[in-house]
Design a protein around this motif. Sequence first.
Motif, PDB file in Angstrom:
ATOM      1  N   ASN A   5     122.405  17.533  61.344  1.00 36.79           N
ATOM      2  CA  ASN A   5     121.511  18.844  61.507  1.00 36.79           C
ATOM      3  C   ASN A   5     122.527  20.277  61.301  1.00 36.79           C
ATOM      4  OD1 ASN A   5     119.113  17.573  61.880  1.00 36.79           O
ATOM      5  ND2 ASN A   5     119.425  17.248  63.995  1.00 36.79           N
ATOM      6  N   GLU A   6     123.639  19.907  61.962  1.00 37.87           N
ATOM      7  CA  GLU A   6     124.644  21.141  61.939  1.00 37.87           C
ATOM      8  C   GLU A   6     124.939  21.430  60.478  1.00 37.87           C
ATOM      9  OE1 GLU A   6     129.299  21.641  63.006  1.00 37.87           O
ATOM     10  OE2 GLU A   6     127.909  20.604  64.550  1.00 37.87           O
ATOM     11  N   LEU A   7     125.331  20.610  59.913  1.00 34.14           N
ATOM     12  CA  LEU A   7     125.668  20.795  58.469  1.00 34.14           C
ATOM     13  C   LEU A   7     124.841  21.027  57.303  1.00 34.14           C
ATOM     14  CD1 LEU A   7     128.298  17.789  58.016  1.00 34.14           C
ATOM     15  CD2 LEU A   7     128.784  20.266  58.511  1.00 34.14           C
ATOM     16  N   THR A   8     123.386  20.648  57.682  1.00 34.40           N
ATOM     17  CA  THR A   8     122.612  20.919  56.756  1.00 34.40           C
ATOM     18  C   THR A   8     121.430  21.867  57.306  1.00 34.40           C
ATOM     19  OG1 THR A   8     120.987  19.191  57.756  1.00 34.40           O
ATOM     20  CG2 THR A   8     122.544  18.639  55.974  1.00 34.40           C
ATOM     21  N   GLY A   9     121.628  22.366  58.413  1.00 37.15           N
ATOM     22  CA  GLY A   9     120.474  23.095  58.991  1.00 37.15           C
ATOM     23  C   GLY A   9     118.974  22.635  59.120  1.00 37.15           C
ATOM     24  N   SER A  10     119.290  21.226  59.274  1.00 33.95           N
ATOM     25  CA  SER A  10     117.750  20.507  59.433  1.00 33.95           C
ATOM     26  C   SER A  10     117.579  20.450  60.944  1.00 33.95           C
ATOM     27  CB  SER A  10     117.796  19.048  58.818  1.00 33.95           C
ATOM     28  OG  SER A  10     118.017  19.200  57.346  1.00 33.95           O
ATOM     29  N   ARG A  11     116.399  19.604  61.174  1.00 35.02           N
ATOM     30  CA  ARG A  11     116.099  19.332  62.393  1.00 35.02           C
ATOM     31  C   ARG A  11     115.319  18.017  62.417  1.00 35.02           C
ATOM     32  NH1 ARG A  11     113.774  24.311  65.996  1.00 35.02           N
ATOM     33  NH2 ARG A  11     114.975  25.845  64.784  1.00 35.02           N
ATOM     34  N   ALA A  12     116.433  16.925  61.944  1.00 38.93           N
ATOM     35  CA  ALA A  12     115.899  15.686  61.931  1.00 38.93           C
ATOM     36  C   ALA A  12     116.198  14.803  63.351  1.00 38.93           C
ATOM     37  CB  ALA A  12     116.945  14.943  60.978  1.00 38.93           C
ATOM     38  N   SER A  13     115.509  14.141  63.623  1.00 39.30           N
ATOM     39  CA  SER A  13     115.439  13.041  64.612  1.00 39.30           C
ATOM     40  C   SER A  13     116.058  11.669  64.298  1.00 39.30           C
ATOM     41  CB  SER A  13     114.344  13.184  65.146  1.00 39.30           C
ATOM     42  OG  SER A  13     113.337  12.066  64.521  1.00 39.30           O
ATOM     43  N   GLN A  14     116.184  11.077  65.271  1.00 35.27           N
ATOM     44  CA  GLN A  14     116.871   9.774  65.034  1.00 35.27           C
ATOM     45  C   GLN A  14     115.793   9.013  64.580  1.00 35.27           C
ATOM     46  OE1 GLN A  14     119.233   7.550  68.242  1.00 35.27           O
ATOM     47  NE2 GLN A  14     120.115   9.283  68.916  1.00 35.27           N
ATOM     48  N   GLU A  15     114.593   9.209  64.762  1.00 31.29           N
ATOM     49  CA  GLU A  15     113.315   8.422  64.276  1.00 31.29           C
ATOM     50  C   GLU A  15     113.586   8.627  62.665  1.00 31.29           C
ATOM     51  OE1 GLU A  15     112.934  10.365  67.170  1.00 31.29           O
ATOM     52  OE2 GLU A  15     113.240   8.573  68.323  1.00 31.29           O
ATOM     53  N   ASP A  16     113.624  10.031  62.353  1.00 32.91           N
ATOM     54  CA  ASP A  16     113.806  10.470  60.755  1.00 32.91           C
ATOM     55  C   ASP A  16     114.754   9.563  60.222  1.00 32.91           C
ATOM     56  OD1 ASP A  16     111.803  12.407  61.211  1.00 32.91           O
ATOM     57  OD2 ASP A  16     113.338  13.855  61.684  1.00 32.91           O
ATOM     58  N   PHE A  17     116.058   9.358  60.844  1.00 34.59           N
ATOM     59  CA  PHE A  17     117.091   8.637  60.207  1.00 34.59           C
ATOM     60  C   PHE A  17     116.733   7.497  60.138  1.00 34.59           C
ATOM     61  CE2 PHE A  17     119.752  12.077  59.987  1.00 34.59           C
ATOM     62  CZ  PHE A  17     121.017  11.777  59.500  1.00 34.59           C
ATOM     63  N   SER A  18     116.156   6.678  61.037  1.00 35.67           N
ATOM     64  CA  SER A  18     115.874   5.295  61.040  1.00 35.67           C
ATOM     65  C   SER A  18     114.832   4.786  59.748  1.00 35.67           C
ATOM     66  CB  SER A  18     115.092   4.677  62.422  1.00 35.67           C
ATOM     67  OG  SER A  18     116.023   4.977  63.565  1.00 35.67           O
ATOM     68  N   GLU A  19     113.915   5.878  59.498  1.00 31.49           N
ATOM     69  CA  GLU A  19     113.090   5.693  58.552  1.00 31.49           C
ATOM     70  C   GLU A  19     113.729   5.926  57.153  1.00 31.49           C
ATOM     71  OE1 GLU A  19     109.976   8.463  58.917  1.00 31.49           O
ATOM     72  OE2 GLU A  19     109.299   7.480  61.117  1.00 31.49           O
ATOM     73  N   SER A  20     114.957   6.433  57.124  1.00 36.16           N
ATOM     74  CA  SER A  20     115.662   6.696  55.713  1.00 36.16           C
ATOM     75  C   SER A  20     116.578   5.566  55.501  1.00 36.16           C
ATOM     76  CB  SER A  20     116.546   7.746  56.118  1.00 36.16           C
ATOM     77  OG  SER A  20     115.777   9.140  56.300  1.00 36.16           O
ATOM     78  N   ILE A  21     116.801   4.549  56.452  1.00 38.53           N
ATOM     79  CA  ILE A  21     117.731   3.530  56.099  1.00 38.53           C
ATOM     80  C   ILE A  21     117.120   2.522  55.131  1.00 38.53           C
ATOM     81  CG2 ILE A  21     119.084   1.588  57.424  1.00 38.53           C
ATOM     82  CD1 ILE A  21     119.162   3.661  59.754  1.00 38.53           C
TER      83      ILE A  21
END
Length: 161
Positions: free
Chosen positions: A63-79
């Motif tokens: 989030n810091e590097l990209t300016g996003s507001r992703a959550s751990q759930e968002d990441f879990s769905e990306s794996i």
Amino acid sequence: MELFTGKESVEESLVVAFGLEGGLKDFYLSMEKKSPVETARSLFTQLAKIETVHQGKLVDLYNELTGSRASQEDFSESIVSPALEGGMTTQEYLSRFNPDLSSIIDIVSMAMGIEAQALDLYQRASGKVKDKKARQALQQIADEERTHLQYLADYLDQNAS
């Protein structure tokens, strides 16, 4: 190293790292169920919590590097396919280390081996990746793995007898 080709963006690198941390967390939780001794089960639970905290730090870094507001759930769905840090399966780790799941020394030694392999993976990946932000992020993750190794060494000093 097939997870890091050198062409990953910072976003892709952090998603891969998140998956690796999750794979290790799942490994520790599965070992917790197999251990016959309460102190060992407690240690596996603690190790799994450390990986969960590390996953949170990866999301924060993303989030810091990209300016996003992703959550751990968002990441879990990306794996796409969770794996363990160091690149081996659960059974390969058990075969390689053959730990006595009632021995704190064996458990910590195995965890230190896994963390050392993860440190090596992230260092090699950071040297391979072209994207500057991804390289910096992978170096930061490698630093976290050094911290995990120090934690385990300190734990062993305090609890092994």
